[in-house]
Design an enzyme around this catalytic site. Structure first.
Site, short mmCIF file in Angstrom:
data_model
loop_
_atom_site.label_atom_id
_atom_site.label_comp_id
_atom_site.label_asym_id
_atom_site.label_seq_id
_atom_site.Cartn_x
_atom_site.Cartn_y
_atom_site.Cartn_z
N ASN A 45 16.81 19.51 25.73
CA ASN A 45 16.18 18.65 24.73
C ASN A 45 16.81 17.26 24.80
O ASN A 45 18.03 17.14 24.82
CB ASN A 45 16.38 19.24 23.34
CG ASN A 45 15.91 20.68 23.25
OD1 ASN A 45 16.33 21.52 24.04
ND2 ASN A 45 15.05 20.98 22.30
N HIS A 94 8.74 16.47 24.13
CA HIS A 94 9.90 15.79 24.70
C HIS A 94 9.41 14.72 25.68
O HIS A 94 9.87 14.63 26.81
CB HIS A 94 10.80 16.80 25.43
CG HIS A 94 11.38 17.84 24.54
ND1 HIS A 94 11.82 19.07 25.01
CD2 HIS A 94 11.60 17.86 23.20
CE1 HIS A 94 12.29 19.78 24.00
NE2 HIS A 94 12.16 19.07 22.90
N TYR A 132 11.43 26.85 28.96
CA TYR A 132 11.04 25.50 29.38
C TYR A 132 11.38 25.30 30.85
O TYR A 132 12.30 25.92 31.38
CB TYR A 132 11.82 24.43 28.61
CG TYR A 132 11.80 24.51 27.12
CD1 TYR A 132 10.93 23.73 26.37
CD2 TYR A 132 12.70 25.32 26.44
CE1 TYR A 132 10.94 23.76 24.98
CE2 TYR A 132 12.73 25.36 25.06
CZ TYR A 132 11.85 24.59 24.33
OH TYR A 132 11.88 24.63 22.96
N MET A 153 0.81 -1.21 0.00
CA MET A 153 0.00 0.00 0.00
C MET A 153 0.85 1.26 0.00
O MET A 153 0.54 2.23 -0.68
CB MET A 153 -0.92 -0.01 1.23
CG MET A 153 -1.70 1.28 1.45
SD MET A 153 -2.74 1.15 2.92
CE MET A 153 -3.30 2.84 3.06
N HIS A 167 -10.20 -2.46 2.54
CA HIS A 167 -10.61 -3.62 1.77
C HIS A 167 -10.95 -4.79 2.70
O HIS A 167 -10.42 -4.92 3.79
CB HIS A 167 -9.50 -4.04 0.82
CG HIS A 167 -8.14 -4.13 1.46
ND1 HIS A 167 -7.76 -5.15 2.30
CD2 HIS A 167 -7.09 -3.29 1.41
CE1 HIS A 167 -6.53 -4.96 2.71
NE2 HIS A 167 -6.08 -3.84 2.21
#
Length: 760
Positions: A737, A694, A614, A83, A168
């Site tokens: 991060n 995160h 942050y 597919m 299908h």
């Protein structure tokens, strides 16, 4: 009967052989097709190609047909065999005629209509003519495996060629020797022009031959099956194969960078072997592209489904982990404290840089200059951040990345490349892992959607083999739920699903673990400013379709300049004590441009820039990841500010960042403006916008199955040979991060797995 289709060349991804194709002649037009009559539904599929040495447009087309009983509600073919990333042809009857369209899918969702292929009916045979140029092709001089699909459920809007439809109800594959399916140029051109005849019947579709019985599908067992080719999976698979183990790495998506076979890039970079994922300056366009095929469609958050996972689509901020990232303070077992040797391994493969342009210069650095003025007045010290990973209080520096030679680096550019050259390493893309197959505590293999890899899609392990889940903070929990591991409310949702439920082990073998619990993510708040020295770089809106000519030319020449770096330019940290006696750390990331602006002030859009603030190590708020009734992975409980102390500290930190704005000539805060207080701004912030993406902790590591999912060796509690190595095991927020820290954790995790006795 359904019509006959003139198709084109398209990619092949080899699936299972359940039937074999042969030659037949269509009695209506005399064309000798190569194909199959599928005996259960009575469909016939066939193709005929021009000569192998054809050139021009003729080399990109062929004549093909789908013939099916009129009561077939819709049918389709994928000459490429699967597919994903393949041309799909679908057709159905409506009002005495046939409706058909060309589709394409980049994930396991509704295939979308394609604008490129053109269908033109041939007059004498009612055969639509399709011409399509793809990046790959059917192997016209060798063996291939096309697929067919059948549905007993009608499409939603039969009159519309672009109608949606349900999945299908049946499908199958068959082998076909494409090298035999070629006609002479004269015969092919005659048929393509609507002519008939010329074929010598070997059989006809009205009296089809019985197709040969094929041998049963066999499956190759592996010492290790690693699920997910993100940073955790790539590092794990590389180190396992380096140790001589037979390794199968399964990735549900496809290529990313050009080095991995990716081709999706901007028009201005065509011919330079560069994709969207290679060019650092296109990072912001990951979130604005009209064709975002890289996002997982069954995860209700940004998650990367492609080679490299999040490391192929993120901003590539790369922090060497401080010691605190692996300390018991954030939840790590004491055995993980000595991260130095593993971090060193990552650094040796992926050195960081805070000047990624190949000419060694920094570009678009006006924001850095303004931020340094803002922070110097608050007692901050400028450092080279990754030279001082433990200096995270009142420190700032230029943003550091793991870009290599002006392009995205990461594990796809390093660990994947060394793994690929080993004969004991196998990578399979576009393979969706449904669940692990287990007998009580023993895992015997994994079940996938790809029946070419084993009977019913099941891939087995060797006698002492192991499975390592590296599918990410959302997908790994879902695989565990679908395997009967996790809270009962989640497993019950799986049990109620008609497709997934039968694959669960018996209820007396369910394993109750806190999968999806204890989740954390950085709460983040955007502050938007203007300054007359800043170049907002058109808010990054032009870099995909119409970048500044000098910058795109410079980048294409030698991967230098503005586009060799993602948008962040400066980062800073500060430590905060709090009323609960915990120390929390605040991180700031500054970049030109702004995600959004809310202000009553008039402002100069060419001067806007952003600090995202942050809260990281030390936060106590936690949420929960789970699935819904459709088995879509999502956050069930948001992890931000469930502890009010976290919010208090973040508000204090924002006020401190802003305390010296007036000390910087020309600096103006426009979001929030002076119509609101910082407290009200944070309290009224859209919860959806707090997401930093995160996510950690959904399969947390620990010493007890009552509070953790994996033990200190990353093995899932109460199993013998199931492991997790990805961001989901990280028990608490790292300092920045998590990209770099996660790679160090993967190095340590796979070393612990290899050191365990009883394995292959």
């Amino acid at each position: 009967m359904l019509p006959k289709l003139l198709l084109s060349l398209l990619p092949l991804v080899v699936p299972v052989l359940s039937q074999a194709g042969a030659q037949y002649v269509d009695p209506d037009n005399g064309i000798p097709f190569w194909g199959l009559t599928e005996p259960v539904h009575g469909m016939t599929l066939g193709w005929i190609f021009p000569p192998l040495d054809s050139t021009g447009s003729l080399a990109n087309e062929f004549i093909g047909e789908i013939v099916a009983p009129i009561d077939t509600l819709w049918a389709g073919v994928s000459p490429g065999g699967q597919m994903l990333q393949n041309l799909l042809l679908v057709a159905w009857p409506y009002d005495g005629s046939i409706v058909r369209s060309a589709r394409y899918a980049t994930d396991y969702v509704q295939p979308l209509a394609m604008s490129g292929p053109v269908l033109t009916d041939l007059p004498s045979t009612k055969v639509p003519k399709l011409r399509y140029t793809g990046t790959n092709s059917i192997p016209v001089n060798t063996f291939g495996v096309p697929a067919w699909v059948f549905s007993s459920i009608g499409v939603d809007t039969p009159a519309d060629p672009q109608s949606t439809f349900q999945e299908h109800t049946d499908f199958g594959f068959f082998g076909l020797d494409w090298s035999q399916a070629h006609a002479s140029a004269d015969d092919y051109n005659n048929w393509a022009a609507g002519g008939t005849g010329g074929g010598t019947p070997t059989t006809t579709i009205s009296t089809p031959t019985t197709t040969p019985t094929q041998p049963p599908v066999t499956a190759t067992p592996y010492d290790y099956i690693v699920v997910g080719a993100g940073p955790g999976g790539l590092i794990t698979a590389d180190r396992l194969s380096e140790a001589g183990k037979s390794v199968l790495l399964l990735e549900r998506g496809g290529p990313s960078t050009a080095q991995t076979g990716g081709t999706y890039g901007p028009t201005w970079a065509q011919g330079h072997n560069l994709t969207k994922f290679d060019i650092p300056g296109l990072f912001e366009t990951m979130f604005t592209d009209s064709n975002p095929f890289w996002w997982c469609k069954d995860v209700n958050s940004f998650a990367g489904c492609l080679l490299g996972g999040g490391t192929s689509i993120n901003g590539a901020l790369y922090w060497i982990p401080p010691d605190s990232d692996f300390s018991p303070y954030v939840g790590w077992p004491t055995s993980w404290g000595n991260h130095g040797p593993y971090t060193a391994k990552v650094k040796s493969r992926l050195p960081s840089t805070d000047h990624p342009s190949t000419d060694g210069k920094r570009y678009l650095e006006q924001v850095s200059t303004v931020v340094s003025q803002l922070l110097n007045a608050q007692g901050y010290t400028q450092i080279t951040i990754n030279d001082n990973p433990d200096f995270k209080d009142h420190s700032y520096g230029y943003s550091a990345y793991d870009f290599l030679n002006g392009k995205r680096g990461g594990p796809v550019a390093t660990y994947l490349q060394t793994a690929k050259i080993r004969k004991n390493f196998t990578l399979k893309q576009y393979v969706y892992v449904l669940n692990v197959v287990r007998n009580g505590a023993q895992i015997t293999g994994v079940k996938t959607n790809d029946t070419s890899l084993g009977p019913d899609g099941v891939i087995p392990l060797t006698s002492k083999g192991r499975v390592i889940l590296s599918a990410g903070s959302f997908a790994t929990p879902r695989i565990l739920f679908r395997s009967g591991i996790g809270p009962s409310d989640m497993i019950n949702l799986v049990q109620n699903d008609a497709t997934a439920g039968p694959n669960l082990p018996p209820q007396n073998q369910w394993i109750n673990l806190p999968v999806g619990m204890n989740v954390q993510d950085n709460p983040s708040i955007n502050l938007v400013f203007t300054h007359p020295s800043v170049d907002a770089y058109d808010n990054w809106a032009q870099v995909w379709a119409n970048p500044r000519p000098a910058d795109s030319s410079q980048y294409l020449k030698d991967q230098s300049g503005v586009l060799s770096q993602a948008s962040p330019r400066m980062n800073f940290w500060r430590a905060y004590g709090a009323s609960d006696q915990r120390t929390r750390y605040l991180q700031g990331t500054a970049r030109p441009g702004a995600a959004s602006v809310t202000t009553v002030y008039p402002y100069n859009a060419s001067q806007i820039w952003t600090i995202t603030v942050y809260l990281s190590t030390g936060i106590t708020s936690r949420g929960r990841i789970g699935i819904d009734a459709a088995l879509t992975a999502r956050a069930l409980v948001n992890p931000w500010f469930t502890d009010p102390v976290d919010k208090q500290v973040l508000i204090q930190g924002i006020n401190d960042v802003l305390s010296t704005v007036r000390n910087v000539s020309g600096l103006t805060l426009i979001t929030p403006d002076n119509t609101t207080t910082i407290t009200d701004y944070v309290n009224n912030y859209d919860p959806g916008s707090l997401n930093s993406n995160h996510w950690v902790g959904s399969c947390s590591i620990g010493n007890s199955s009552s509070t953790a999912v994996v033990d200190q060796n990353t093995k899932v509690f109460n199993t013998n040979n199931l492991f997790v190595i990805d961001a989901s095991i990280i028990p608490g927020m790292p300092m920045g991060n998590p990209h770099g820290m996660l790679m160090s954790a993967a190095e340590q995790g796979v070393a612990k797995v290899l050191n365990l006795t009883g394995g292959p």
